[in-house]
Design an enzyme around this catalytic site. Structure first.
Site, PDB file in Angstrom:
ATOM      1  N   CYS A 123       0.665  -1.071  -0.203  1.00 45.14           N
ATOM      2  CA  CYS A 123       0.222  -0.288   0.219  1.00 45.14           C
ATOM      3  C   CYS A 123       0.604   1.671   0.286  1.00 45.14           C
ATOM      4  CB  CYS A 123      -0.652  -0.237   1.016  1.00 45.14           C
ATOM      5  SG  CYS A 123      -1.396  -1.773   1.225  1.00 45.14           S
ATOM      6  N   HIS A 259      -3.723   7.194   2.192  1.00 42.29           N
ATOM      7  CA  HIS A 259      -3.873   5.385   1.241  1.00 42.29           C
ATOM      8  C   HIS A 259      -5.741   4.978   2.319  1.00 42.29           C
ATOM      9  CE1 HIS A 259      -3.970   1.948   1.359  1.00 42.29           C
ATOM     10  NE2 HIS A 259      -3.973   0.941   1.893  1.00 42.29           N
ATOM     11  N   ASN A 290     -10.400  -0.956  -0.236  1.00 38.03           N
ATOM     12  CA  ASN A 290      -9.417  -0.794  -0.350  1.00 38.03           C
ATOM     13  C   ASN A 290      -8.559  -1.030  -1.637  1.00 38.03           C
ATOM     14  OD1 ASN A 290      -6.272  -1.120   0.781  1.00 38.03           O
ATOM     15  ND2 ASN A 290      -7.032  -1.512   2.878  1.00 38.03           N
TER      16      ASN A 290
HETATM   17  O1  UT7 Z   1      -4.328  -1.684   3.146  1.00 38.57           O
HETATM   18  C1  UT7 Z   1      -2.915  -2.761   3.899  1.00 38.57           C
HETATM   19  C2  UT7 Z   1      -2.983  -2.021   5.686  1.00 38.57           C
HETATM   20  N1  UT7 Z   1      -4.352  -2.636   6.304  1.00 38.57           N
HETATM   21  C3  UT7 Z   1      -4.785  -1.852   7.523  1.00 38.57           C
HETATM   22  O2  UT7 Z   1      -4.902  -0.863   7.241  1.00 38.57           O
HETATM   23  C4  UT7 Z   1      -6.239  -2.649   7.825  1.00 38.57           C
HETATM   24  C5  UT7 Z   1      -5.695  -2.069   9.195  1.00 38.57           C
HETATM   25  N2  UT7 Z   1      -7.233  -2.517  10.276  1.00 38.57           N
HETATM   26  C6  UT7 Z   1      -8.236  -2.377   9.958  1.00 38.57           C
HETATM   27  O3  UT7 Z   1      -8.502  -1.326   8.856  1.00 38.57           O
HETATM   28  C7  UT7 Z   1      -9.560  -2.942  10.642  1.00 38.57           C
HETATM   29  O4  UT7 Z   1      -8.926  -4.327  11.719  1.00 38.57           O
HETATM   30  C8  UT7 Z   1     -10.200  -4.225  10.738  1.00 38.57           C
HETATM   31  C9  UT7 Z   1     -11.748  -3.440   9.935  1.00 38.57           C
HETATM   32  C10 UT7 Z   1     -10.036  -4.837   9.091  1.00 38.57           C
HETATM   33  C11 UT7 Z   1     -10.943  -4.608  11.446  1.00 38.57           C
HETATM   34  O5  UT7 Z   1     -11.751  -3.315  12.331  1.00 38.57           O
HETATM   35  P1  UT7 Z   1     -11.674  -3.728  13.785  1.00 38.57           P
HETATM   36  O6  UT7 Z   1     -12.392  -2.494  14.757  1.00 38.57           O
HETATM   37  O7  UT7 Z   1     -10.222  -4.294  14.181  1.00 38.57           O
HETATM   38  O8  UT7 Z   1     -11.734  -5.186  14.069  1.00 38.57           O
HETATM   39  P2  UT7 Z   1     -11.737  -6.581  15.198  1.00 38.57           P
HETATM   40  O9  UT7 Z   1     -10.153  -7.316  14.088  1.00 38.57           O
HETATM   41  O10 UT7 Z   1     -11.057  -5.325  16.638  1.00 38.57           O
HETATM   42  O11 UT7 Z   1     -12.320  -6.944  15.252  1.00 38.57           O
HETATM   43  C12 UT7 Z   1     -13.871  -6.209  16.467  1.00 38.57           C
HETATM   44  C13 UT7 Z   1     -14.978  -7.556  16.438  1.00 38.57           C
HETATM   45  C14 UT7 Z   1     -14.199  -8.985  17.210  1.00 38.57           C
HETATM   46  O12 UT7 Z   1     -15.707  -9.583  17.494  1.00 38.57           O
HETATM   47  P3  UT7 Z   1     -15.981  -9.647  20.003  1.00 38.57           P
HETATM   48  O13 UT7 Z   1     -14.373 -10.201  19.455  1.00 38.57           O
HETATM   49  O14 UT7 Z   1     -15.341  -7.874  19.747  1.00 38.57           O
HETATM   50  O15 UT7 Z   1     -16.891 -10.283  19.762  1.00 38.57           O
HETATM   51  C15 UT7 Z   1     -14.244  -9.757  16.275  1.00 38.57           C
HETATM   52  O16 UT7 Z   1     -14.688 -11.099  15.954  1.00 38.57           O
HETATM   53  O17 UT7 Z   1     -15.113  -7.275  15.710  1.00 38.57           O
HETATM   54  C16 UT7 Z   1     -15.969  -8.820  14.806  1.00 38.57           C
HETATM   55  N3  UT7 Z   1     -14.718  -9.501  13.234  1.00 38.57           N
HETATM   56  C17 UT7 Z   1     -16.090  -8.743  12.585  1.00 38.57           C
HETATM   57  N4  UT7 Z   1     -17.631  -8.883  13.084  1.00 38.57           N
HETATM   58  C18 UT7 Z   1     -18.339  -9.281  11.587  1.00 38.57           C
HETATM   59  C19 UT7 Z   1     -14.107  -9.272  12.931  1.00 38.57           C
HETATM   60  N5  UT7 Z   1     -13.913  -9.360  11.238  1.00 38.57           N
HETATM   61  C20 UT7 Z   1     -16.205  -9.022  11.735  1.00 38.57           C
HETATM   62  C21 UT7 Z   1     -16.326  -8.447  10.427  1.00 38.57           C
HETATM   63  N6  UT7 Z   1     -17.843  -8.916  10.880  1.00 38.57           N
HETATM   64  N7  UT7 Z   1     -15.541  -9.173   9.366  1.00 38.57           N
END
Ligand code: UT7
Length: 334
Positions: A123, A259, A290
């Site tokens: 990225c 980005h 993205n």
């Molecule tokens: O472009 C290259 C660089 N990449 C990035 O910059 C991406 C950076 N990361 C992100 O943008 C975020 O981490 C994501 C958008 C990928 C994920 O968001 P998050 O707020 O970090 O989610 P998380 O992994 O902390 O998960 C939060 C909750 C969890 O549930 P509990 O444990 O709170 O009950 C996950 O199990 O959301 C759950 N979860 C989902 N729920 C519905 C994780 N993925 C999903 C999903 N749909 N797709």
């Protein structure tokens, strides 16, 4: 006597002359993504800011996407294909280590006098390429450089993996960089952190390989939270360094084009940079997803096309992602 080598010098500075982009036709909604993962439209909008994204057709290659965007940028620049001295393609989704995507892109553009190579900085690739293009032009290695950021991430993600399927998408953006009498691309601030290679990587394990249209691709995996924390805590510092090195304050900016990783990362950077409310911010992720190396030039093209930012305005660009590689610079918009 030792032979004396004649050195080369180029233009005093370099500038972005034009931009072009290509967003594949097929619009994929969050509801469609949720047919394959346990998620909801509401969760995706809230956690990433994405409402819809574009997927390339099965028979559309990374090179097809790149040529489409680069052709538009080249036409808008007025530079003839045979004047192009180098074609740089920033991508991590071209299916083969060799030959490069750039060699085919150069051929298809008619850039018969151009050197060509790919950049693997994920990225951050577009901002890496912009710095490299400027250095080539200033050193006299090329007068005009075509720089493309392009990804077909849908070939490399597991569409049933809920940690990546909703975020990544396909697209291409390109610029033509050429000589300038005035500074128009600020000094780059770049780096990488190889201690966090596993944060975003193409999975090496054979058991994780999957069949994809007869070609075996490894799958992209991401530890989202780890990348998120790194981006929010480190990229504001890098952005500030790029502003400082260019001698520009946040208040002087006409655009902030980070980005398009996640809308919440963009918002966190705005807060950390204390970006004044009058500076337009790229929010193209909402409808494009993205697209890794492609996201900055695609967003730039849209902001210019809609009149949201002025031609010739000053923009802060920052790319960051797998590697964990990053690069930022201030640039005058075409
Ligand atoms: O472009 C290259 C660089 N990449 C990035 O910059 C991406 C950076 N990361 C992100 O943008 C975020 O981490 C994501 C958008 C990928 C994920 O968001 P998050 O707020 O970090 O989610 P998380 O992994 O902390 O998960 C939060 C909750 C969890 O549930 P509990 O444990 O709170 O009950 C996950 O199990 O959301 C759950 N979860 C989902 N729920 C519905 C994780 N993925 C999903 C999903 N749909 N797709």
């Amino acid at each position: 006597m030792t032979a004396r080598i004649t050195g080369s010098t180029g233009a005093p500075y370099a500038r972005i002359m034009s931009v072009g982009s290509y967003r594949p036709e097929r619009v994929v909604t969050n509801d469609e993504v949720c047919l394959r993962i346990d998620s909801t439209d509401e969760w995706i909008r809230e956690r990433s800011g994405i409402v819809e994204r574009r997927y390339a057709a099965a028979d559309e290659s990374v090179v097809d996407l790149a040529v489409n965007a680069a052709g538009k940028a080249l036409a808008a620049s007025g530079v003839a294909p045979d004047q192009v001295g180098f074609v740089l393609v920033a991508t991590v989704t071209h299916p083969y280590p060799t030959p490069s995507a750039a060699a085919e892109v150069a051929f298809r553009l008619g850039a018969i006098n151009a050197g060509a190579t790919d950049i693997s900085s994920a990225c951050a690739g577009f901002c890496y390429g912009l710095a490299m293009a400027q250095d080539m032009i200033r050193c006299g290695s090329a007068e005009y450089v075509v720089l493309v950021g392009v990804e077909k991430l849908t070939d490399w993600i597991d569409l049933t993996d809920r940690s990546t399927a909703f975020i990544f998408a396909d697209g291409a953006g390109a610029v033509v960089v050429g000589p300038s009498q005035e500074p128009a691309i600020g000094p780059v601030v770049w780096g990488s952190d190889g201690s966090q290679l596993d944060a975003i990587c193409m999975t090496q394990s054979l058991t994780d390989y999957r069949d994809h249209g007869g070609t075996r691709f490894p799958t992209l995996s991401m530890k989202g939270q780890q990348v998120f924390r790194w981006a929010v805590s480190e990229m504001s510092k890098v952005s500030n360094q790029a502003l400082e090195r260019a001698g520009v304050s946040a208040d002087d900016l006409d655009a902030f084009i980070p980005h398009q990783a996640n809308m919440r990362i963009t918002d966190a950077l705005i807060r950390a940079l204390k970006l004044p409310a009058h500076v337009p911010v790229a929010r193209d992720i909402e409808t494009t997803g993205n697209t890794s190396a492609a996201s900055i030039p695609i967003a730039m093209d849209r902001m210019l096309a809609t009149g949201e930012v002025p031609h010739g305005g000053t923009a802060l660009l920052i790319g960051f992602g797998a590697g964990l590689a990053y690069a930022a610079q201030v640039a005058t918009l075409p």
